[in-house]
Enzyme design. Structure first.
Site, PDB file in Angstrom:
ATOM      1  CG  ASP A 229      -2.142   0.943   0.974  1.00 54.70           C
ATOM      2  OD1 ASP A 229      -2.060   1.793   0.052  1.00 54.70           O
ATOM      3  OD2 ASP A 229      -3.143   0.843   1.704  1.00 54.70           O
TER       4      ASP A 229
HETATM    5  C1  BGC Z   1      -4.970   3.368   0.057  1.00 53.57           C
HETATM    6  C2  BGC Z   1      -5.055   2.380  -1.098  1.00 53.57           C
HETATM    7  C3  BGC Z   1      -4.809   3.110  -2.402  1.00 53.57           C
HETATM    8  C4  BGC Z   1      -3.463   3.782  -2.337  1.00 53.57           C
HETATM    9  C5  BGC Z   1      -3.119   4.546  -3.605  1.00 53.57           C
HETATM   10  C6  BGC Z   1      -3.711   4.210   0.030  1.00 53.57           C
HETATM   11  O1  BGC Z   1      -3.825   5.255   0.935  1.00 53.57           O
HETATM   12  O2  BGC Z   1      -5.039   2.656   1.283  1.00 53.57           O
HETATM   13  O3  BGC Z   1      -6.305   1.762  -1.109  1.00 53.57           O
HETATM   14  O4  BGC Z   1      -4.898   2.215  -3.469  1.00 53.57           O
HETATM   15  O5  BGC Z   1      -3.476   4.731  -1.265  1.00 53.57           O
HETATM   16  O6  BGC Z   1      -3.922   5.661  -3.746  1.00 53.57           O
END
Ligand code: BGC
Length: 749
Positions: A229
């Site tokens: 993530d």
């Molecule tokens: C989120 C993810 C997301 C990623 C990219 C993170 O803060 O938890 O779900 O895909 O950011 O935007």
């Protein structure tokens, strides 16, 4: 054809730089080697392609794209077709916008109704979540765009999401939280899996070798790449060693240097870098140099049609809905003009256009001679609501039906924090009650990403349509349902509780001192409410239609490998076409663990014309029959009786049939440390042991073994202690010889 670049063509520095993004949204490229960048973007219910400022919080601008119904709505559709249609359309839009990997779907579980990202997840139920996500991934990838299944795992809250340790026992992890991931990975082979921010039992997901390597790769055979993530990695080499391939976002010179340093210092084998780099290189299979064009109008229409399948008609007293020809209606609430249709944060889509419910209702009203008036009634961002309320109440006296658009304000539902309450804002509940005092009929249309309690006003209104968040076409979908142009067919994918205090995670959510203990175990959502027999306002699976259905002739067959097949006949007994969800649950008491009284085991959604009947076959695979055995560390199907139930919802069973399942062959492993009760229950050793004990105890003038209190006490004691109490009168080797014989191998009860 140019040969595919291989890791052996790369230097250590090049390989290491593949393991961290080159930019916020893309991987490293080496044009001289024919290696292009792979572009990633959110996901999951629309493409959020940022070309200028970049962030993962939904702050900066992104290119316009269709905002399809978010997962909270797809969950309520209970339809593989709806989930697949979203995946298919997203593949076209992703390719049009130059995106190779779309960051979704999310299959975390709605452990608490307050979970801040519940709108991004499908359900409180692992089977429903897994099946829908699997359909989405399959069609997205069939369209040439890779999926990123997230957030792996136990990221079921937003409070302290980057540091919290989700403390979950093995059985609960396997049966509830890992289960949807396992299903999607084994059935639909997503290109990537995104590890979550949190720790699992004390170890960060990004550095969790057990999770990323032992379970994901070795047990489930995942061959894709593990992506972090955004910002989830703390120590790049440690994450690499644990099995994390691509650290995001980039650029990441420090991370790359750290990987090179770790290899040079001998802390990480270069082969580990090679494996991870090869998996990142393989993502090139999803690189789309041939940009498709999206038909944005057609996708808007699709978003509308899909939204119709997601809205849930909770209550409809005296057929208040659909609205009658020639009636006069008063529409109240700013959500009728400024609809809520998606949640906040990284999934936020810059919608190509948005249907306004009030406008769509006015168009339909004209066709059926219905008078429409509007009153604002409340303001979401103000406490000064008295004048607005008084005006709406005065207007309500003049209308046949008042339709209130209520819901949670946008500011209360977003990634990054959990909700703090289950109730709608007071200004809205006061308004609903005031309108109910004077109006002939009141209909409430809800817009909320997570469930809200209906207490305090539910009984005073005539109908409730729960729209959750329906995407950019939701306004038209709601108008169509209210006016009867469409028949509602959504069903709850999460329980609507009476009180927050009744919910299974109430005492432990969102944790304390850096830990959240999943104390309710496998009793999540409806499993808990049904097992503990707790009252709910609306059960999981509930949803009304404008037509009626009958369900008959349940037949259940045991098929190979302890799987079951349930067949029923469903008939549309009403006067209009509609869709029906066949919900199949399983109930059993066999095996050594406490099971939920009923679990969802399979489902199907079918469309039926009036009077039409269909046979529906629902497969129940081994996974739903089994429990996770913590001693054997595997899924076990216990032999015995299983009751298959076809139900209207988790609390109303229509038909049931019990079948006997052979289950797994489990050789008994009795030792002298095993409990005496287990020895006495053993069909081979038990009778002989009992006879010897009776002879020994009987000769001392004591009570016989059977039925005496002494036996009950003995049952819980290790066998060797009893042998020693009996002073060597029974020989341990003799006892062991009884179970060492091959014919004693048999199914454990
Ligand atoms: C989120 C993810 C997301 C990623 C990219 C993170 O803060 O938890 O779900 O895909 O950011 O935007």
């Amino acid at each position: 054809m140019t040969p595919r670049p291989r890791v052996t063509d790369l230097t250590l520095a090049q390989k290491a730089s593949l393991l961290t993004g080159a930019t916020f949204w893309s991987t490293a490229s080496f044009s001289e080697l024919g290696i292009g960048e792979v572009v990633l973007a959110d996901g999951p219910n629309g493409v959020r392609r940022q070309l200028q400022g970049t962030d993962h919080l939904g702050l900066y601008h992104s290119e316009p794209a269709t905002c399809f119904p978010p997962a909270v709505a797809i969950g309520s559709s209970w339809s593989r077709d709806v989930a697949a249609a979203v995946g298919r359309a997203l593949a076209i839009e992703a390719r049009a916008l130059g995106v190779d990997i779309l960051l979704g779907p999310g299959v975390n579980i709605k452990r608490s109704p307050l979970g801040g990202r519940n709108f991004e997840y499908y359900s409180e139920d692992p089977l429903l979540s897994g099946v829908l996500a699997s359909a989405y991934v399959e069609s997205l990838q069939a369209g040439g765009v890779g999926a990123s299944l997230k957030h792996f795992v136990a990221n079921d809250q937003e409070t302290d999401r980057m540091v919290i340790s989700s403390d979950v026992d093995d059985r609960t992890l396997r049966e509830v939280y890992l289960a949807p991931f396992e299903r999607v990975i084994t059935e639909s082979k997503p290109a990537t899996v995104m590890c979550s921010y949190n720790k699992i039992n004390g170890i960060h997901a990004a550095e969790n070798r057990w999770l990323l390597n032992d379970v994901l790769r070795e047990e489930w055979g995942f061959e894709g790449a593990v992506v972090s993530d955004w910002g989830a990695i703390r120590t790049r080499p440690a994450a690499l060693a644990a099995g994390l391939d691509l650290g995001m976002p980039g650029p990441g010179e420090f991370a790359t240097a750290a990987v090179i340093g770790a290899v040079e210092a001998g802390e990480i084998d270069e082969a580990t870098v090679d494996d991870a780099a090869a998996r990142v290189l393989a993502l090139a299979a999803y690189s789309n140099s041939d940009r498709s064009t999206a038909d944005w109008d057609a996708h808007h229409d699709l978003a509308r049609r899909l939204a119709v399948e997601c809205a849930v008609l909770l209550k409809n007293e005296n057929n208040t809905l659909p609205i009658n020809q020639g009636a006069s209606i008063l529409v109240v609430g700013e959500f009728a003009k400024e609809p809520r249709y998606q949640g906040g944060g990284s999934s936020h889509v810059n919608a190509t256009r948005v249907d306004i419910p009030l406008d769509e209702m006015r168009i339909l009203a004209e066709e059926c001679d219905v008078q429409v008036a509007f009153a604002q009634g409340f303001q979401t961002d103000s406490a000064e609501n008295e004048t607005l309320r008084a005006h709406a109440v005065a207007a309500a006296r003049l209308a046949d039906t008042v339709i209130v658009f209520a819901g949670n304000p946008e500011s209360e539902e977003s990634e990054g924090f959990d909700r703090s309450r289950l109730e709608l804002p007071e200004s809205q509940t006061e308004l609903i009650n005031a309108l109910a005092e004077v109006a002939r009929r009141v209909v409430v249309v809800l817009a909320n990403g997570g469930v809200v309690t209906l207490e305090g006003w539910h009984d005073r209104v005539d109908a409730i349509l729960e729209g959750f968040l329906l995407g950019q076409g939701g306004g038209k979908a709601i108008a169509d349902i209210l006016f009867g142009a469409e028949n509602p067919s959504g069903h709850l994918a999460e329980t609507i509780p009476v009180r927050l205090e009744d919910t299974p995670a109430w005492l432990t959510f969102p944790g304390e001192q850096g830990h959240v203990r999943y104390g309710e175990g496998v009793m999540v959502g409806h499993r808990y409410f049904v097992t503990a027999d707790r009252p709910v306002r609306y059960p999981f699976g509930h949803g009304l239609s404008y037509t009626t259905f009958s369900t008959d002739s349940l037949a259940v067959d045991v098929t190979a490998h302890d799987s079951l097949e349930a067949t029923v006949t469903v008939t549309n007994t009403g006067s209009r076409a509609g869709a029906h969800v066949v919900q199949v649950y399983l109930s059993t008491g066999v095996g050594p663990v406490i099971r939920p009284r009923r679990i969802l085991a399979g489902f199907d959604k079918i469309h039926l014309e009036p009077g039409q009947s269909k046979h529906v076959v629902v497969e129940l695979d081994r996974r739903v029959l089994g429990y996770w055995d913590i001693d054997r560390k595997q899924l076990i199907v216990s032999p015995g009786l299983y009751t298959v139930q076809v139900a209207e919802s988790a609390s109303t069973v229509l038909l049931e049939q019990t079948v006997e399942v052979d289950g797994d062959f489990l050789p008994v492993t009795l030792t002298l440390q095993s409990e005496t009760g287990s020895w006495l229950d053993d069909p081979v050793a038990g009778p002989q042991l009992r006879a010897r004990m009776q002879a020994v105890i009987g000769s001392s003038g004591e009570e016989p073994v059977d039925g005496s209190d002494g036996t009950a006490m003995m049952r819980g004691m290790p066998m060797n202690q009893i042998l020693s109490i009996l002073g060597g009168a029974i020989d341990g080797d003799w006892l062991l010889s009884l179970v060492a014989q091959p014919e004693t191998g048999r199914n454990q009860p």
